[in-house]
Design an enzyme around this catalytic site. Structure first.
Site, PDB file in Angstrom:
ATOM      1  N   HIS A 141      20.677  93.574  82.688  1.00  0.00           N
ATOM      2  CA  HIS A 141      19.277  93.095  83.197  1.00  0.00           C
ATOM      3  C   HIS A 141      18.102  93.905  83.307  1.00  0.00           C
ATOM      4  O   HIS A 141      16.950  93.401  83.271  1.00  0.00           O
ATOM      5  CB  HIS A 141      19.648  92.694  84.692  1.00  0.00           C
ATOM      6  CG  HIS A 141      19.853  93.594  85.867  1.00  0.00           C
ATOM      7  ND1 HIS A 141      21.000  94.133  86.249  1.00  0.00           N
ATOM      8  CD2 HIS A 141      18.846  94.137  86.475  1.00  0.00           C
ATOM      9  CE1 HIS A 141      20.631  94.904  87.190  1.00  0.00           C
ATOM     10  NE2 HIS A 141      19.456  95.008  87.317  1.00  0.00           N
ATOM     11  N   ASP A 195      27.290  94.277  82.756  1.00  0.00           N
ATOM     12  CA  ASP A 195      25.919  94.334  83.013  1.00  0.00           C
ATOM     13  C   ASP A 195      25.573  95.574  82.245  1.00  0.00           C
ATOM     14  O   ASP A 195      24.931  96.543  83.124  1.00  0.00           O
ATOM     15  CB  ASP A 195      25.459  94.288  84.451  1.00  0.00           C
ATOM     16  CG  ASP A 195      24.065  94.069  84.691  1.00  0.00           C
ATOM     17  OD1 ASP A 195      23.479  94.143  83.483  1.00  0.00           O
ATOM     18  OD2 ASP A 195      23.594  93.739  85.873  1.00  0.00           O
ATOM     19  N   SER A 243      19.634  99.977  89.577  1.00  0.00           N
ATOM     20  CA  SER A 243      20.056  99.462  88.301  1.00  0.00           C
ATOM     21  C   SER A 243      20.062 100.322  87.120  1.00  0.00           C
ATOM     22  O   SER A 243      19.102 100.919  86.803  1.00  0.00           O
ATOM     23  CB  SER A 243      19.451  98.283  88.158  1.00  0.00           C
ATOM     24  OG  SER A 243      19.844  97.102  89.059  1.00  0.00           O
TER      25      SER A 243
HETATM   26  N1  ASP Z   1      20.615  94.487  91.240  1.00  0.00           N
HETATM   27  C1  ASP Z   1      19.593  95.618  91.944  1.00  0.00           C
HETATM   28  C2  ASP Z   1      18.515  95.886  90.914  1.00  0.00           C
HETATM   29  O1  ASP Z   1      18.048  95.098  90.145  1.00  0.00           O
HETATM   30  C3  ASP Z   1      20.253  96.742  92.290  1.00  0.00           C
HETATM   31  C4  ASP Z   1      20.686  96.614  93.482  1.00  0.00           C
HETATM   32  O2  ASP Z   1      19.542  96.197  94.503  1.00  0.00           O
HETATM   33  O3  ASP Z   1      21.608  96.899  94.233  1.00  0.00           O
HETATM   34  O4  ASP Z   1      17.885  96.821  90.628  1.00  0.00           O
END
Ligand code: ASP
Length: 707
Positions: free
Chosen positions: A82, A219, A642
């Site tokens: 992502h 991911d 992330s």
């Molecule tokens: N999924 C989050 C991000 O996109 C990571 C998190 O907030 O734990 O940075």
């Protein structure tokens, strides 16, 4: 649970319970002893060394908002799927659908250039608190303090620039200005896409599973940093060579088990754990409900349209991820903060704070909370308006924002012409417009507009200055779109090819353009300055509030995340999210098949992946006959983490951090040790995908793999 809440109350912001906190690597001494007692086998210098090589040198800020880590001596990077998403999408088309099918460069020559992508190394972090706060006295007003801080900042910037002209500098405030660090950085701009798994792995679970445990998402994506012949930063050039790092992370495929020491090293973006109840009240009772409601609408449209057409799925993939990510996080945050009685805890803590202020030595802090309460009562409704604007302008319909890009051309047409800059301005706008139309679908835009306009104009409208249009009828709406030059690329380019009075007239009278100009003007001239001014005053009092807190309740305070390099540490650990429920700390490939059989399209997998998993073709990556996919830990993380490396006690890579469980998202405001867990993709699954699934095992040759 009750007992825990009371304990949390007393030590609201201190460490001591579980592993709350994001620690500054250059100031690790405050927790180093604890890290060792938890199992860390490295020295503090192994983790951060300003003069030699250390783990720090393998960690980079990726694309401004994520983290990545170097895993080979040739600058190979791991980050999240992502995090690399925009670049994977950029290179995707119906013919080469890298989003759906994945991408693997078969040689270095096939690695794809990613314009606009950079990675930032931290060279050094210096404590400059004294120099920044020099001359500030308790008697000074917020404006005086601000002026002095600006002056001191300028002096420091000049000093650092003189010493290190080729390096970057960030002067950052920690704990609301109770501490300042100068962060010296080095940025590399030639970063290329090396590999990405297909969506069925990198985005497995889609929005259904985003922010959810148990999780089975691979991911990750793979990039490489390139440098000039001297290993120095250089613009993209085919002749650039792979960057040679000071350190790269060994990868441990021996696996992790519950209770193992675990740390996450990266660039957490933003937390707000010291907020007062006045702010938490606003966020949970006003702001989050509105933002969630606005995004509900956009997401409903996107979901339907993206499912119905591959073309629209590709066009809107990045936007959809963007909108849905925070939307689901806020929903989880609401639940977590409510269940943990965050507001009640904050209020109780403030009562304790005020009680301390009756002591002679803390008397000076007695005015702090009343001042903050009054400032929040002034800023909250303005903030609401500002955030409503942001939601509408940046996460809803796109034509307002897009048409506003032409504002400079329209407003300064004659000046640009006189300065000979007209053509270059138009060329730039055309370039942006081409990228915009590549990902634009009129029917989708119309549906989003139709759903959001009534919310913006009536349901949440508290602004009286903007030239409101009120609710628009369906036929009005149709005519706005039909007449707009900004949703028809042929028409727009035709106008831009003949810049003159006709073009200006058309643009000025365009519904989207004229409203965008009115709304942006209102935002920039009325809202932003007011909010900015009140926020400055809030910062001034928050500095005193925090200073007082540190004196009244001494302990190890961690500074809120601010996109600077941090280490969080804890254990590989499961959790107890709700009464009667226990989450184990890892998932296996069996869960991918289980989710697949539920029939939800977010869990769709190809016959190839299905067959590999059904035959348990796990290569060298299984343990106990299982292929581990993801695991959780009690590492305090947030957005920006992330892509961060999840490291074991020896500093070896065991996973890549990518998310938190839904119940954990409250940890940006309040950390609940029983519930808050970060989610990492197990490095064995990453290597399995590269090696067994994608046959890109040549990449493994350059990694240091240990067991
Ligand atoms: N999924 C989050 C991000 O996109 C990571 C998190 O907030 O734990 O940075």
């Amino acid at each position: 649970m009750k007992l825990r809440i009371i304990a949390a109350l007393v030590l609201l912001t201190q460490v001591g319970m579980a592993k709350e906190g994001m620690w500054i690597p250059s100031l690790l001494n405050v927790v180093y002893g604890d890290m060792q007692s938890q199992g860390l086998q490295l020295t503090a210098e192994d983790l951060y060394d300003a003069n030699g090589s250390s783990v720090k040198d393998a960690i980079v800020l990726f694309g401004g908002g994520c983290t990545a880590e170097i895993v080979s001596n040739d600058g190979l990077l791991f980050t999240n799927h992502h995090c690399g998403f925009d670049y994977i999408q950029f290179h995707s088309s119906l013919k080469n659908d890298y989003l759906r099918d994945g991408f693997w460069a078969k040689s270095r020559a096939e690695e794809l250039r990613c314009d606009g992508l950079s990675v930032v190394f931290v060279v050094r972090m210096d404590d400059v608190t004294e120099a920044m706060r020099m001359g500030i006295t308790a008697a000074m007003s917020p404006a005086e303090v601000d002026a002095l801080l600006q002056k001191n900042k300028k002096t420091l910037e000049e000093k650092y620039k003189k010493e290190n002209p080729a390096l970057g500098l960030q002067l950052k405030s920690f704990n609301y200005g109770n501490q300042y660090l100068a962060i010296i950085t080095k940025t590399y701009n030639d970063v290329r896409l090396v590999g990405a798994p297909p969506s069925e792995i990198g985005k497995f679970g889609g929005d259904t599973d985003n922010w959810v445990w148990p999780r089975h998402t691979g991911d990750f994506s793979v990039f490489r940093i390139y440098a000039d012949a001297n290993n120095e930063p250089a613009k993209y050039n085919a002749s650039n060579v792979p960057f040679k790092p000071l350190h790269h992370l060994p990868i441990n495929i021996g696996g992790v088990k519950e209770g193992d020491f675990s740390m996450v090293y990266g660039f957490p973006g933003r937390t707000e754990h010291l907020l007062t109840s006045y702010a938490v009240d606003f966020i949970t009772n006003k702001l989050n409900p509105m933002r969630i409601d606005m995004r509900d609408q956009t997401i409903a449209v996107l979901q339907e349209r993206m499912r119905a057409s591959d073309e629209i799925r590709i066009k809107y993939a990045a936007k959809q991820s963007d909108v849905a990510n925070a939307w689901k996080k806020w929903k989880g945050q609401q639940i977590g903060l409510t269940n943990f009685r965050a507001l009640e805890q904050k209020r109780k803590f403030e009562e304790q704070y005020l009680a301390q202020c009756t002591k002679t030595e803390f008397k000076t802090y007695a005015e702090v909370l009343p001042k903050l309460e009054s400032l929040y009562s002034q800023v909250n409704h303005l903030n609401f308006e500002a955030q409503l604007f942001v939601e509408y302008m940046y996460y809803g319909p796109e034509l307002f924002n897009f048409s506003y890009r032409f504002q400079e051309l329209v407003a300064n047409f004659d000046t640009l012409k006189a300065q000979g800059k007209l053509q270059s301005t138009i060329d730039e706008l055309k370039k942006g417009a081409r990228a915009f139309f590549k990902d634009f679908d009129l029917a989708t835009e119309m549906q989003i507009y139709a759903r959001l306009q009534p919310l913006y104009e009536t349901k949440y409208n508290t602004h009286d200055v903007i030239d409101n249009v009120g609710l628009v009828s369906d036929s009005d709406m149709l005519s706005y779109f039909n007449k707009s030059v900004f949703c028809d690329s042929t028409l727009l380019f035709k106008l831009l090819d003949k810049p003159g009075k006709g073009m200006l007239k058309k643009m000025k009278s365009d519904y989207f353009y004229s409203h965008a100009v009115a709304m942006f003007n209102d935002y920039n001239t009325r809202l932003r300055p007011q909010v900015g001014d009140l926020n400055k005053q809030i910062d001034f009092w928050m500095q005193k509030y925090t200073e007082g807190m540190m004196k009244m309740f001494p302990g190890n305070y961690w500074a809120d995340a601010n996109s600077t390099l941090r280490i969080s540490y804890g254990k590989v650990d499961g959790s107890f999210p709700r009464d009667g429920e226990h989450y184990t700390p890892h998932t296996t490939a069996d869960g991918i098949l289980q989710k697949y059989y539920t029939g939800n399209p977010d869990f769709e997998i190809s016959p190839k992946l299905k067959s590999l998993l059904e035959t348990r073709n796990y290569g060298n990556y299984s343990s106990g006959g299982e292929l581990n996919v993801c695991y959780t830990g009690s590492n305090h993380t947030t957005g920006g983490n992330s892509g961060s490396p999840a490291l074991n006690a020896k500093g070896e890579l065991t996973g890549i951090n990518f998310d938190r469980s839904w119940e954990s998202t409250m940890s940006d405001i309040m950390y609940n040790p029983e519930i808050c867990r970060n989610i990492m993709v197990d490095i064995r699954y990453v290597l399995w995908v590269i090696d067994v699934y994608a046959d890109a095992d040549y990449l493994l040759q350059e990694m240091t793999i240990v067991k």
